[in-house]
Design a protein around this motif. Structure first.
Motif, PDB file in Angstrom:
ATOM      1  N   LEU A   5      37.438  43.602  41.881  1.00 37.05           N
ATOM      2  CA  LEU A   5      36.269  44.309  41.374  1.00 37.05           C
ATOM      3  C   LEU A   5      35.839  43.655  40.068  1.00 37.05           C
ATOM      4  O   LEU A   5      36.672  43.332  39.228  1.00 37.05           O
ATOM      5  CB  LEU A   5      36.582  45.787  41.107  1.00 37.05           C
ATOM      6  CG  LEU A   5      36.807  46.672  42.324  1.00 37.05           C
ATOM      7  CD1 LEU A   5      37.054  48.112  41.878  1.00 37.05           C
ATOM      8  CD2 LEU A   5      35.636  46.613  43.286  1.00 37.05           C
ATOM      9  N   ILE A   6      34.527  43.456  39.938  1.00 38.87           N
ATOM     10  CA  ILE A   6      33.978  42.873  38.713  1.00 38.87           C
ATOM     11  C   ILE A   6      32.806  43.726  38.227  1.00 38.87           C
ATOM     12  O   ILE A   6      32.201  44.459  38.997  1.00 38.87           O
ATOM     13  CB  ILE A   6      33.494  41.419  38.923  1.00 38.87           C
ATOM     14  CG1 ILE A   6      32.347  41.373  39.951  1.00 38.87           C
ATOM     15  CG2 ILE A   6      34.646  40.498  39.311  1.00 38.87           C
ATOM     16  CD1 ILE A   6      31.540  40.098  39.931  1.00 38.87           C
ATOM     17  N   LYS A   7      32.514  43.582  36.968  1.00 39.51           N
ATOM     18  CA  LYS A   7      31.269  44.109  36.405  1.00 39.51           C
ATOM     19  C   LYS A   7      30.240  42.996  36.577  1.00 39.51           C
ATOM     20  O   LYS A   7      30.544  41.810  36.416  1.00 39.51           O
ATOM     21  CB  LYS A   7      31.426  44.432  34.922  1.00 39.51           C
ATOM     22  CG  LYS A   7      32.332  45.601  34.647  1.00 39.51           C
ATOM     23  CD  LYS A   7      31.665  46.876  35.056  1.00 39.51           C
ATOM     24  CE  LYS A   7      32.357  48.072  34.425  1.00 39.51           C
ATOM     25  NZ  LYS A   7      31.524  49.243  34.451  1.00 39.51           N
ATOM     26  N   LEU A   8      29.019  43.369  36.904  1.00 40.21           N
ATOM     27  CA  LEU A   8      27.963  42.393  37.134  1.00 40.21           C
ATOM     28  C   LEU A   8      27.525  41.757  35.816  1.00 40.21           C
ATOM     29  O   LEU A   8      27.372  42.448  34.811  1.00 40.21           O
ATOM     30  CB  LEU A   8      26.772  43.072  37.808  1.00 40.21           C
ATOM     31  CG  LEU A   8      25.738  42.152  38.426  1.00 40.21           C
ATOM     32  CD1 LEU A   8      26.341  41.350  39.571  1.00 40.21           C
ATOM     33  CD2 LEU A   8      24.559  42.958  38.931  1.00 40.21           C
ATOM     34  N   ALA A  66      28.411  57.026  34.911  1.00 40.19           N
ATOM     35  CA  ALA A  66      28.928  56.343  36.096  1.00 40.19           C
ATOM     36  C   ALA A  66      29.093  54.862  35.817  1.00 40.19           C
ATOM     37  O   ALA A  66      28.313  54.266  35.073  1.00 40.19           O
ATOM     38  CB  ALA A  66      27.985  56.547  37.280  1.00 40.19           C
ATOM     39  N   SER A  67      30.122  54.277  36.418  1.00 38.86           N
ATOM     40  CA  SER A  67      30.406  52.848  36.306  1.00 38.86           C
ATOM     41  C   SER A  67      30.199  52.193  37.664  1.00 38.86           C
ATOM     42  O   SER A  67      30.548  52.773  38.694  1.00 38.86           O
ATOM     43  CB  SER A  67      31.853  52.617  35.857  1.00 38.86           C
ATOM     44  OG  SER A  67      32.079  53.192  34.592  1.00 38.86           O
ATOM     45  N   VAL A  68      29.646  50.997  37.654  1.00 44.23           N
ATOM     46  CA  VAL A  68      29.392  50.264  38.893  1.00 44.23           C
ATOM     47  C   VAL A  68      30.210  48.979  38.882  1.00 44.23           C
ATOM     48  O   VAL A  68      30.175  48.218  37.912  1.00 44.23           O
ATOM     49  CB  VAL A  68      27.894  49.942  39.065  1.00 44.23           C
ATOM     50  CG1 VAL A  68      27.662  49.151  40.342  1.00 44.23           C
ATOM     51  CG2 VAL A  68      27.069  51.227  39.073  1.00 44.23           C
ATOM     52  N   ASP A  73      34.491  38.232  46.539  1.00 42.80           N
ATOM     53  CA  ASP A  73      35.395  37.369  47.300  1.00 42.80           C
ATOM     54  C   ASP A  73      35.577  36.134  46.430  1.00 42.80           C
ATOM     55  O   ASP A  73      34.648  35.332  46.270  1.00 42.80           O
ATOM     56  CB  ASP A  73      34.769  37.012  48.653  1.00 42.80           C
ATOM     57  CG  ASP A  73      35.653  36.089  49.476  1.00 42.80           C
ATOM     58  OD1 ASP A  73      36.340  35.210  48.911  1.00 42.80           O
ATOM     59  OD2 ASP A  73      35.647  36.235  50.711  1.00 42.80           O
ATOM     60  N   GLU A  74      36.756  35.992  45.848  1.00 44.87           N
ATOM     61  CA  GLU A  74      37.000  34.918  44.886  1.00 44.87           C
ATOM     62  C   GLU A  74      36.984  33.536  45.528  1.00 44.87           C
ATOM     63  O   GLU A  74      36.621  32.561  44.877  1.00 44.87           O
ATOM     64  CB  GLU A  74      38.331  35.151  44.171  1.00 44.87           C
ATOM     65  CG  GLU A  74      38.319  36.393  43.309  1.00 44.87           C
ATOM     66  CD  GLU A  74      39.633  36.610  42.591  1.00 44.87           C
ATOM     67  OE1 GLU A  74      39.779  36.061  41.485  1.00 44.87           O
ATOM     68  OE2 GLU A  74      40.492  37.324  43.162  1.00 44.87           O
ATOM     69  N   GLU A  75      37.374  33.436  46.789  1.00 46.61           N
ATOM     70  CA  GLU A  75      37.421  32.135  47.450  1.00 46.61           C
ATOM     71  C   GLU A  75      36.025  31.623  47.814  1.00 46.61           C
ATOM     72  O   GLU A  75      35.728  30.444  47.664  1.00 46.61           O
ATOM     73  CB  GLU A  75      38.322  32.199  48.679  1.00 46.61           C
ATOM     74  CG  GLU A  75      39.773  32.432  48.298  1.00 46.61           C
ATOM     75  CD  GLU A  75      40.669  32.705  49.481  1.00 46.61           C
ATOM     76  OE1 GLU A  75      40.171  32.940  50.611  1.00 46.61           O
ATOM     77  OE2 GLU A  75      41.900  32.689  49.274  1.00 46.61           O
TER      78      GLU A  75
END
Length: 175
Positions: A5-8, A66-68, A73-75
């Motif tokens: 999971l990442i923050k944009l 709220a958090s998004v 997909d790291e590959e």
């Protein structure tokens, strides 16, 4: 499966555009829902505005903070989906929506990504101090209910929403 999971950030503009555009085509062709709504509420073409308004930072007009997060997909360096975590529940969320809204882009569904994304989202919920998570889905959305159950969801009840759709409410205890 190498996902996280990442923050944009601005670095992911083209990946976001590709994912949202794919989702929009699927919605037009198959009449599917856009979920989580948080990633569709603003136009990504004004990316600074999009980033600044992606999350709800404080409670206003019936909305809760709220958090998004986006599933990366790291590959392949592509965004697979997104999850919106509401920090607490108001009366509406308690009945109709729950803590978590999520979705996987159409081309990546049925590959186990939703189950993993919810597992990772539950870790984020724990960090936020949420020990018991409510998730709500349409009864007809078998894939969603299976994903919730795989992550420990226990069905509390079903109800008919304002559109006449049967909804299921699941609780997940986070250890």
């Amino acid at each position: 499966m190498k996902v996280k999971l990442i923050k944009l950030t601005k670095d992911y503009y083209s990946e976001l555009k590709e994912m949202i555009d794919e989702w929009k085509i699927d919605q037009e062709v198959n009449h599917t829902n856009h979920a989580p709504w948080a990633i569709f509420k603003n136009d990504y073409n004004d990316f600074d505005y999009y980033l600044n308004n992606l999350e709800v930072k404080e409670a206003v007009e019936g909305k809760v903070p709220a958090s998004v997060f986006f599933l990366l997909d790291e590959e392949r360096n592509i965004l697979l989906g997104a999850v919106n975590i509401r920090h607490y529940l108001n009366d509406y969320l308690l009945k109709y929506a729950g803590h978590i809204g999520d979705g996987i882009r159409p081309s990546e569904r049925r590959k186990g990504y939703a189950t993993e994304m919810i597992r990772l989202a539950l870790i984020e919920c724990k960090k936020m101090g949420i020990d018991k998570v409510l998730m709500v889905c349409d009864k007809s959305n078998i894939a969603s209910s299976k994903t919730i159950i795989k992550n420990g969801g226990i069905l509390e009840n079903e109800f008919v929403d304002e559109k006449g759709v049967i909804q299921q409410r699941y609780w997940i205890e986070i250890n």
